[in-house]
Design a protein around this motif. Structure first.
Motif, PDB file in Angstrom:
ATOM      1  N   LYS A  97     -69.610  -5.107  -0.110  1.00  0.00           N
ATOM      2  CA  LYS A  97     -68.305  -5.158   0.553  1.00  0.00           C
ATOM      3  C   LYS A  97     -67.389  -6.044  -0.291  1.00  0.00           C
ATOM      4  O   LYS A  97     -67.570  -7.264  -0.359  1.00  0.00           O
ATOM      5  CB  LYS A  97     -68.431  -5.722   1.965  1.00  0.00           C
ATOM      6  N   TYR A  98     -66.458  -5.411  -0.998  1.00  0.00           N
ATOM      7  CA  TYR A  98     -65.498  -6.149  -1.814  1.00  0.00           C
ATOM      8  C   TYR A  98     -64.303  -6.529  -0.943  1.00  0.00           C
ATOM      9  O   TYR A  98     -63.870  -5.743  -0.085  1.00  0.00           O
ATOM     10  CB  TYR A  98     -65.010  -5.277  -2.975  1.00  0.00           C
ATOM     11  N   ASP A  99     -63.753  -7.718  -1.168  1.00  0.00           N
ATOM     12  CA  ASP A  99     -62.519  -8.027  -0.457  1.00  0.00           C
ATOM     13  C   ASP A  99     -61.401  -7.140  -1.007  1.00  0.00           C
ATOM     14  O   ASP A  99     -61.585  -6.410  -1.992  1.00  0.00           O
ATOM     15  CB  ASP A  99     -62.187  -9.517  -0.513  1.00  0.00           C
ATOM     16  N   GLN A 100     -60.232  -7.163  -0.368  1.00  0.00           N
ATOM     17  CA  GLN A 100     -59.190  -6.192  -0.692  1.00  0.00           C
ATOM     18  C   GLN A 100     -58.721  -6.304  -2.141  1.00  0.00           C
ATOM     19  O   GLN A 100     -58.458  -5.287  -2.795  1.00  0.00           O
ATOM     20  CB  GLN A 100     -57.999  -6.346   0.265  1.00  0.00           C
ATOM     21  N   VAL A 113     -65.390  -1.905   7.984  1.00  0.00           N
ATOM     22  CA  VAL A 113     -64.057  -1.461   7.555  1.00  0.00           C
ATOM     23  C   VAL A 113     -63.687  -0.299   8.476  1.00  0.00           C
ATOM     24  O   VAL A 113     -64.554   0.271   9.139  1.00  0.00           O
ATOM     25  CB  VAL A 113     -64.003  -1.021   6.072  1.00  0.00           C
ATOM     26  N   SER A 114     -62.421   0.049   8.493  1.00  0.00           N
ATOM     27  CA  SER A 114     -62.006   1.149   9.360  1.00  0.00           C
ATOM     28  C   SER A 114     -62.091   2.476   8.619  1.00  0.00           C
ATOM     29  O   SER A 114     -61.694   2.577   7.454  1.00  0.00           O
ATOM     30  CB  SER A 114     -60.571   0.931   9.829  1.00  0.00           C
ATOM     31  N   TYR A 115     -62.616   3.487   9.303  1.00  0.00           N
ATOM     32  CA  TYR A 115     -62.586   4.840   8.734  1.00  0.00           C
ATOM     33  C   TYR A 115     -61.149   5.253   8.427  1.00  0.00           C
ATOM     34  O   TYR A 115     -60.892   5.981   7.465  1.00  0.00           O
ATOM     35  CB  TYR A 115     -63.208   5.839   9.705  1.00  0.00           C
ATOM     36  N   ALA A 116     -60.226   4.791   9.241  1.00  0.00           N
ATOM     37  CA  ALA A 116     -58.818   5.143   9.030  1.00  0.00           C
ATOM     38  C   ALA A 116     -58.317   4.650   7.674  1.00  0.00           C
ATOM     39  O   ALA A 116     -57.467   5.286   7.048  1.00  0.00           O
ATOM     40  CB  ALA A 116     -57.966   4.566  10.150  1.00  0.00           C
ATOM     41  N   ALA A 117     -58.866   3.527   7.193  1.00  0.00           N
ATOM     42  CA  ALA A 117     -58.467   2.998   5.887  1.00  0.00           C
ATOM     43  C   ALA A 117     -59.102   3.784   4.746  1.00  0.00           C
ATOM     44  O   ALA A 117     -58.588   3.778   3.624  1.00  0.00           O
ATOM     45  CB  ALA A 117     -58.852   1.525   5.784  1.00  0.00           C
ATOM     46  N   VAL A 118     -60.205   4.455   5.033  1.00  0.00           N
ATOM     47  CA  VAL A 118     -60.904   5.232   3.997  1.00  0.00           C
ATOM     48  C   VAL A 118     -60.225   6.589   3.794  1.00  0.00           C
ATOM     49  O   VAL A 118     -60.189   7.113   2.671  1.00  0.00           O
ATOM     50  CB  VAL A 118     -62.388   5.414   4.382  1.00  0.00           C
ATOM     51  N   VAL A 119     -59.668   7.169   4.862  1.00  0.00           N
ATOM     52  CA  VAL A 119     -59.099   8.523   4.812  1.00  0.00           C
ATOM     53  C   VAL A 119     -58.123   8.717   3.645  1.00  0.00           C
ATOM     54  O   VAL A 119     -58.259   9.675   2.867  1.00  0.00           O
ATOM     55  CB  VAL A 119     -58.443   8.888   6.164  1.00  0.00           C
ATOM     56  N   PRO A 120     -57.124   7.849   3.456  1.00  0.00           N
ATOM     57  CA  PRO A 120     -56.157   8.110   2.377  1.00  0.00           C
ATOM     58  C   PRO A 120     -56.728   7.932   0.971  1.00  0.00           C
ATOM     59  O   PRO A 120     -56.078   8.335  -0.001  1.00  0.00           O
ATOM     60  CB  PRO A 120     -55.040   7.081   2.644  1.00  0.00           C
ATOM     61  N   LEU A 121     -57.923   7.371   0.853  1.00  0.00           N
ATOM     62  CA  LEU A 121     -58.535   7.189  -0.473  1.00  0.00           C
ATOM     63  C   LEU A 121     -59.226   8.454  -0.971  1.00  0.00           C
ATOM     64  O   LEU A 121     -59.467   8.607  -2.175  1.00  0.00           O
ATOM     65  CB  LEU A 121     -59.565   6.050  -0.428  1.00  0.00           C
ATOM     66  N   LEU A 122     -59.567   9.369  -0.068  1.00  0.00           N
ATOM     67  CA  LEU A 122     -60.439  10.485  -0.422  1.00  0.00           C
ATOM     68  C   LEU A 122     -59.820  11.420  -1.453  1.00  0.00           C
ATOM     69  O   LEU A 122     -60.524  11.959  -2.319  1.00  0.00           O
ATOM     70  CB  LEU A 122     -60.839  11.265   0.836  1.00  0.00           C
ATOM     71  N   SER A 123     -58.524  11.629  -1.374  1.00  0.00           N
ATOM     72  CA  SER A 123     -57.877  12.570  -2.301  1.00  0.00           C
ATOM     73  C   SER A 123     -58.008  12.123  -3.757  1.00  0.00           C
ATOM     74  O   SER A 123     -57.921  12.939  -4.670  1.00  0.00           O
ATOM     75  CB  SER A 123     -56.400  12.749  -1.941  1.00  0.00           C
ATOM     76  N   ARG A 124     -58.242  10.833  -3.993  1.00  0.00           N
ATOM     77  CA  ARG A 124     -58.406  10.345  -5.367  1.00  0.00           C
ATOM     78  C   ARG A 124     -59.631  10.965  -6.042  1.00  0.00           C
ATOM     79  O   ARG A 124     -59.720  10.990  -7.265  1.00  0.00           O
ATOM     80  CB  ARG A 124     -58.586   8.820  -5.374  1.00  0.00           C
ATOM     81  N   PHE A 125     -60.598  11.391  -5.222  1.00  0.00           N
ATOM     82  CA  PHE A 125     -61.871  11.881  -5.758  1.00  0.00           C
ATOM     83  C   PHE A 125     -61.969  13.409  -5.702  1.00  0.00           C
ATOM     84  O   PHE A 125     -62.958  13.975  -6.162  1.00  0.00           O
ATOM     85  CB  PHE A 125     -63.030  11.279  -4.958  1.00  0.00           C
ATOM     86  N   ALA A 126     -60.945  14.075  -5.142  1.00  0.00           N
ATOM     87  CA  ALA A 126     -61.076  15.488  -4.773  1.00  0.00           C
ATOM     88  C   ALA A 126     -61.225  16.418  -5.965  1.00  0.00           C
ATOM     89  O   ALA A 126     -61.789  17.505  -5.828  1.00  0.00           O
ATOM     90  CB  ALA A 126     -59.880  15.920  -3.923  1.00  0.00           C
ATOM     91  N   ASN A 127     -60.741  16.030  -7.137  1.00  0.00           N
ATOM     92  CA  ASN A 127     -60.788  16.944  -8.277  1.00  0.00           C
ATOM     93  C   ASN A 127     -61.844  16.569  -9.298  1.00  0.00           C
ATOM     94  O   ASN A 127     -61.831  17.054 -10.432  1.00  0.00           O
ATOM     95  CB  ASN A 127     -59.406  17.031  -8.935  1.00  0.00           C
ATOM     96  N   SER A 128     -62.780  15.715  -8.889  1.00  0.00           N
ATOM     97  CA  SER A 128     -63.880  15.350  -9.782  1.00  0.00           C
ATOM     98  C   SER A 128     -64.732  16.573 -10.098  1.00  0.00           C
ATOM     99  O   SER A 128     -64.975  17.416  -9.233  1.00  0.00           O
ATOM    100  CB  SER A 128     -64.763  14.287  -9.125  1.00  0.00           C
ATOM    101  N   ALA A 130     -54.898   9.571  13.579  1.00  0.00           N
ATOM    102  CA  ALA A 130     -53.561   9.227  13.081  1.00  0.00           C
ATOM    103  C   ALA A 130     -53.542   9.190  11.557  1.00  0.00           C
ATOM    104  O   ALA A 130     -52.573   9.643  10.918  1.00  0.00           O
ATOM    105  CB  ALA A 130     -53.128   7.888  13.654  1.00  0.00           C
ATOM    106  N   ALA A 131     -54.613   8.664  10.953  1.00  0.00           N
ATOM    107  CA  ALA A 131     -54.691   8.584   9.495  1.00  0.00           C
ATOM    108  C   ALA A 131     -54.750   9.981   8.880  1.00  0.00           C
ATOM    109  O   ALA A 131     -54.118  10.243   7.844  1.00  0.00           O
ATOM    110  CB  ALA A 131     -55.913   7.770   9.085  1.00  0.00           C
ATOM    111  N   VAL A 132     -55.511  10.878   9.503  1.00  0.00           N
ATOM    112  CA  VAL A 132     -55.589  12.260   9.008  1.00  0.00           C
ATOM    113  C   VAL A 132     -54.225  12.938   9.148  1.00  0.00           C
ATOM    114  O   VAL A 132     -53.748  13.619   8.225  1.00  0.00           O
ATOM    115  CB  VAL A 132     -56.689  13.059   9.753  1.00  0.00           C
ATOM    116  N   ALA A 133     -53.583  12.737  10.285  1.00  0.00           N
ATOM    117  CA  ALA A 133     -52.257  13.333  10.500  1.00  0.00           C
ATOM    118  C   ALA A 133     -51.278  12.849   9.434  1.00  0.00           C
ATOM    119  O   ALA A 133     -50.441  13.625   8.937  1.00  0.00           O
ATOM    120  CB  ALA A 133     -51.756  12.989  11.899  1.00  0.00           C
ATOM    121  N   ALA A 134     -51.397  11.579   9.062  1.00  0.00           N
ATOM    122  CA  ALA A 134     -50.467  11.011   8.071  1.00  0.00           C
ATOM    123  C   ALA A 134     -50.651  11.628   6.689  1.00  0.00           C
ATOM    124  O   ALA A 134     -49.658  11.859   5.975  1.00  0.00           O
ATOM    125  CB  ALA A 134     -50.651   9.500   8.002  1.00  0.00           C
TER     126      ALA A 134
END
Length: 844
Positions: free
Chosen positions: A521-524, A558-573, A837-841
C-alpha cells in the motif's frame, strides 16, 4: 474417530503380495493380501474400508479378528510380536464414487463401454486391499490381477507386467512406496509410446473414443518433462516406465501414482489442431506437475498428511519451472502470476484460513487439507520466494542432497529447509517458517512520514479480521538499495525520501517481480509517482499495481471508486497478464450493480470503452503473425464487448455461428465459447438448446464440452433452466465429475440462480452420496461463496450450512465462506453508491 495412534506404530509392513479377482459384470471382486512386516505390539490394526473379511492368518495359523468400522480397521490379536506374515482373504464391491477401484464409463459409436481404474489418495487403498494406509508405511508390492477379460483389452500398473498365467496378470515388484500411490487399470485402451534419452519408456493411454492424434501432445510433454527433471534434480527417474492414463471418470485433475499417472481426460488428451493456447498450457502444466511428483512426493514422501504442502507446493512450483524450460516462448510464469498468485492472495486474506502446514489427525479431515489456493498456490509462492533467496544452483544442489538422503523414504518440511539451507549456507527454515506455520500475509505500507520513507507491515484482511500481532520475514525485493533485503521488524525508516528518489531516478517499488507473498500500500505521493511512469514498467509490474489496488479495495483500505478512473490507463496493453488483471478488477465492479439497472448500463458502456480499441485491433479470428499474447488477450476483450452488449460484437459472433452451424466443434477454440454463449443469450430457442445438449452428450472433446456447458448454463429461459437442472442427476448426460461446472454456471446466471440454489439445498443428500467421498466435495460450498453477494443470500447460506458445521471436512470451508460472503455484502453496502458514481463519471 480420532486416529491418535497411527497404525504404523503397531505394525510396520515391508512387503505385500496382492491378488485381486475382479468381476466387472457383477461389480464385485475378491482378494487375498499377504503382508510381511514387524508387529510392535501383539494387538495390531490393519486398515480396511468396505471389505468383507473372510479370514485372517498369521504365519499360517488362523487368528481371531474384529472389524472396527468407525476406525476403518481390522483389529487382530497376535500370539507374539516381531516378524509376522499376515494373509487376509476378503470380498468387496466396485465403487461408483471415483474412489478405490471403480469403473469409468464412455461410449464408442453409441456403444456403452467401461474401463476399470483406481484412485487411492488420500486413504482409499484400504477400499481395495487391507493395508497400513498411511504415507509413512512404505513397502514393496507384488500385484497380481485376474479379471473377466475380453479380447483386445490392456492392463497396466505401476510396474511392467512380467507374465500372464491362467489369465492372471503378474506385475514386477515395485520399489518401496506408499499405499496411496498404487494404481492399475484395464479395458480397451489405445496408446502411444516413446523413450527418453536415459531409456525410460513413456506412454500415453486413453479410450478408443478418442482420435489417435489426441495422445501426441501429452506424449511429447511427458517425455521432455522427465528428461528435464532428471537433469534438474540430478537424480535418475527410478522406474522402468512412466504411463499417463486418461480416465473418462476422474474426480480430481490428475493423480501422481508412481509410474502410472492418472488424469481427467480434459487434462491429458487434446485436439492438436484446434485447442486454445491457454488450454494447451494447462494440459502441459498438469502433466509437468504430476511428473514432478515422481520424485517429490513419490521417491520422497511426506511423513504424514500435515506435510501435504511438501508434495503439492513443490510440484506446483516445478510445473512452471519445467514448462518454462521446455516452452520458453509461452512465458509460463506470467500464467503463474495471473492465476496461482491471484488465488493465493485472495484466499489467504480471509481470517480463519488454514496455514500451509496444518496439524491433522482425524482421517475424515485429511481431504479438507486440499485447499488449492493455500496448499498448492500459496505454498508454491513460498517456494518461489525460497528459490529467489537461495538461487537455482543451491536449489538444485539442495534437492540432490535431499533426494539422496530420503529416497524411498519419508521426510518433513524441516528436512527440505535443512537441505536447501546447507546448500545455500543460509537459515532458510527461519525465514520460511513464518510463512509456513501461520496463516495470512502482510500488507507492507510505504509512506513518506516527516520526509522519511518508511515501511511497516501488518496482517492484511478482506473482511473482518482479528489483529493478533503476526509478523513475517518479508523478502522485500525493492528497487531502492536503502531497503533491507528482508523486513523482519514491524516498521523501518529508509532515509530522506527526496534524496532517495533523486539518487534512484525512478519511482520507489517493493516486491519487484511479484514473487513474494505480500501486497503493498503506497501512500498517494508514491502511488502517483508510479502511475505517472506506468507505461515504462514491465507487464508484471503493471499487473502487480492492479492486483494490489484490487485487494486493497476488497479489504476496504482504498476505495473501489478511486480505482475506477485508473483502469483506462491499462486498457490498450498488449500483455495478457495486464489484461487479466485489468478485467479481474473490472469484473469485480459487477457486484456493485443491480441487473437491468441504469448503473449496469453505465458499467456495460465502461466495458465497451475499455475493450473497443483491442477488439478493433484483434478481431474475432486469428491472424497469421499474431503473438501468443494476442491469442491469450482476445478472449478477455471479446468477453468484455459481449458483456457490454456491443451490437457489432453480437452480430460478428452470430455471423460466425451461422457460417459454422453444421460443424460448431471446428470453430476456433479460443473464441468458440463466446460464439456459442452469444447464440444462446441473444438468439436462443428450444431447438438450439436441444442441439447443444445433444452435441455435449456426443462429443469426446473436453474443451468443446466445456464451451457447450458455459453456453447452455447462460440461458434466460425459465423452462430451459428447469430442464437443465433436471439433467444434474442424469449421469448419462452430465458425469458427476463435471457437475460442479454446470452448477456454477447456472448459479452465476442471474435468471437461474434461484433454481440452482433450490436444487442444491433440496438434493444435498444426493450430492453427498454421489461425490461426498471426494476431496473436491467441499468446493461446491466454495463455488456458492464465490457468487453470493446480497444480505438475503448470506442469511440463506448460513441457515443451510451452519447446521452442517460439525461435518468432518466441511467445518473450515463453511466457516470461511460465511466470512467471504459477509465481507462482500459489507463492501457493497459501503461502496455501491460511490462506485456507481465513479463509473458514471468515466462514461460521460
Amino acid at each position: 474417530m480420532t486416529e491418535l495412534t497411527r497404525f504404523y506404530q503397531t505394525f510396520q509392513p515391508t512387503h505385500y503380495d496382492i491378488f485381486l479377482d475382479i468381476n466387472r459384470a457383477a461389480k464385485q471382486f475378491s482378494g487375498k493380501t499377504t503382508i510381511t512386516g514387524t508387529a510392535k505390539t501383539q494387538a495390531i490394526a490393519i486398515h480396511q474400508k468396505g471389505l468383507v473379511i473372510e479370514s485372517v492368518q498369521a504365519d499360517g495359523q488362523n487368528v481371531s479378528f474384529t472389524t472396527d468400522k468407525a476406525a476403518d480397521a481390522i483389529r487382530i490379536d497376535l500370539a507374539k510380536t516381531g516378524n509376522v506374515t499376515l494373509m487376509i482373504s476378503y470380498q468387496a464391491t466396485l465403487t461408483d464414487s471415483m474412489m478405490g477401484i471403480y469403473p469409468s464409463y464412455y461410449e464408442v459409436n453409441g456403444e456403452k463401454k467401461q474401463i476399470i481404474g483406481t484412485q487411492f489418495e488420500t486413504n482409499f487403498a484400504r477400499q481395495a486391499f487391507p493395508c497400513i494406509d498411511e504415507p509413512e508405511a512404505k513397502a514393496t508390492f507384488d500385484l497380481a490381477i485376474k479379471f473377466d477379460e475380453h479380447a483386445d483389452e490392456t492392463i497396466i500398473s505401476n510396474m511392467p507386467e512380467i507374465r500372464n498365467e491362467n489369465g492372471i496378470h503378474y506385475f514386477d515388484t515395485t520399489v518401496r512406496m506408499s499405499t496411496y500411490l498404487i494404481a492399475f487399470a484395464f479395458g480397451e485402451l489405445q496408446s502411444k509410446l516413446t523413450t527418453t534419452k536415459s531409456g525410460v519408456q513413456v506412454g500415453v493411454f486413453g479410450t478408443k473414443a478418442h482420435q489417435a492424434n489426441e495422445l501426441d501432445f501429452a506424449l511429447d510433454i511427458a517425455k521432455r518433462s522427465i528428461e528435464f527433471y532428471e537433469d534438474f534434480y540430478q537424480t535418475p527417474y527410478p522406474l522402468p516406465h512412466s504411463w499417463q492414463l486418461a480416465l473418462p471418470d476422474f474426480s480430481a485433475g490428475a493423480m501422481e501414482n508412481w509410474g502410472l499417472v492418472t488424469y481427467r481426460e480434459a487434462y491429458l488428451l487434446l485436439d492438436p489442431d484446434n485447442t486454445a493456447l491457454d488450454m494447451k498450457q494447462r494440459v502441459a502444466t498438469v502433466i509437468a506437475h504430476e511428473l514432478a511428483h515422481q520424485w517429490f512426493g513419490d521417491l520422497v514422501t511426506m511423513k504424514w498428511w500435515d506435510d501435504l504442502w511438501l508434495n503439492e507446493s513443490f510440484a506446483n512450483m516445478m510445473e512452471y519451472v519445467a514448462i518454462d524450460a521446455l516452452e520458453p516462448d509461452w512465458h509460463i510464469w506470467e500464467t503463474f502470476q495471473k492465476s496461482e498468485a491471484a488465488a493465493a492472495l485472495q484466499r489467504d486474506a480471509t481470517d480463519g484460513v488454514q496455514s500451509v502446514h496444518v496439524q491433522v489427525e482425524n482421517p475424515a479431515e485429511i481431504d479438507a487439507l486440499f485447499d488449492s489456493a493455500i496448499v498448492y498456490a500459496k505454498g508454491a509462492r513460498m517456494l518461489v520466494m525460497a528459490r529467489a533467496l537461495v538461487g537455482d544452483k543451491a536449489l538444485r544442489a539442495g534437492l540432490k542432497a535431499y533426494f539422496a538422503a530420503h529416497q524411498f523414504d519419508n521426510a518433513t518440511g524441516a528436512d527440505l529447509w535443512a537441505a536447501l539451507g546447507d546448500a545455500a549456507n543460509m537459515d532458510v527454515g527461519a525465514i520460511m517458517n513464518s510463512w509456513l506455520e501461520q496463516p495470512g500475509y502482510p500488507v507492507v505500507t510505504a509512506a513518506i512520514v516527516d520526509g522519511q520513507l518508511t515501511l511497516s507491515q501488518l496482517q492484511f484482511f478482506i473482511g473482518k479480521g482479528q489483529e493478533i500481532g503476526r509478523q513475517w520475514q518479508v523478502p522485500l525485493n525493492s528497487n531502492y538499495t536503502a531497503a533491507p533485503a528482508i523486513l523482519t521488524d514491524k516498521s523501518v525508516a529508509l532515509g530522506e525520501y527526496a534524496q532517495l528518489r533523486k539518487a534512484s531516478g525512478q519511482p520507489f517499488r517493493l516486491n519487484v517481480g511479484n514473487n513474494s507473498h505480500f501486497i503493498v500500500k503506497y501512500d498517494q505521493t508514491l502511488l502517483n509517482d508510479i502511475l505517472n511512469n506506468v507505461t515504462a514498467m514491465d507487464a508484471i509490474s503493471q499487473l502487480q499495481i492492479l492486483q494490489d489496488l484490487r485487494l486493497l479495495a476488497e479489504g476496504g483500505q482504498v476505495s473501489y471508486a478511486a480505482v475506477v478512473p485508473l483502469l483506462s490507463r491499462f486498457a490498450n496493453s498488449r500483455s495478457t497478464v495486464v489484461n487479466a488483471a485489468l478485467y479481474q478488477v473490472a469484473g469485480n465492479l459487477k457486484k456493485f450493480v443491480t441487473p437491468d439497472s441504469f448503473a449496469e448500463t453505465n458499467l456495460q458502456t465502461f466495458f465497451d470503452q475499455l475493450s473497443a480499441t483491442q477488439v478493433a485491433r484483434l478481431g474475432w479470428t486469428a491472424k497469421t503473425d499474431e503473438s501468443n499474447d494476442d491469442q491469450l488477450t482476445r478472449p478477455y476483450v471479446l468477453s468484455a464487448a459481449l458483456y457490454a452488449k456491443n451490437t457489432d460484437a453480437i452480430a460478428a459472433a452470430h455471423d460466425l455461428f451461422t457460417a459454422n452451424q453444421t460443424q460448431l466443434a471446428t470453430l476456433p477454440a479460443g473464441i468458440r465459447v463466446f460464439v456459442l454463449t452469444n447464440e444462446v443469450k441473444n438468439f436462443g430457442s428450444t431447438e438450439l438448446f436441444d442441439q447443444f445438449l445433444l452435441a455435449y452428450r456426443r462429443s469426446t472433446d473436453a474443451s468443446y464440452k466445456a464451451d457447450l456447458c458455459a453456453a447452455l448454463t447462460s440461458t434466460a429461459d425459465v423452462a430451459l433452466i428447469t430442464r437443465l437442472i433436471g439433467k444434474f442427476e442424469d449421469a448419462e448426460t452430465i458425469k458427476p465429475q463435471d457437475l460442479r461446472a454446470w452448477f456454477r454456471g447456472v448459479l452465476a446466471n442471474d435468471d437461474a440462480q434461484q433454481a440452482a440454489w433450490d436444487w442444491i439445498r433440496n438434493d444435498w443428500q444426493w450430492l453427498e452420496d454421489t461425490v461426498g467421498g471426494d476431496m473436491e466435495f467441499s468446493t461446491y460450498i466454495t463455488v456458492i461463496a464465490g457468487i453470493f453477494h446480497t444480505p438475503e443470500r448470506l442469511a440463506e447460506f448460513k441457515a443451510f450450512f451452519e447446521p452442517k458445521l460439525a461435518t468432518p471436512g466441511l467445518t473450515r470451508e463453511i466457516t470461511m465462506d460465511i466470512k467471504v460472503i459477509a465481507s462482500r455484502v459489507d463492501l457493497i453496502e459501503a461502496e455501491k453508491q460511490a462506485v456507481n458514481a465513479a463509473v458514471a463519471a468515466v462514461v460521460e
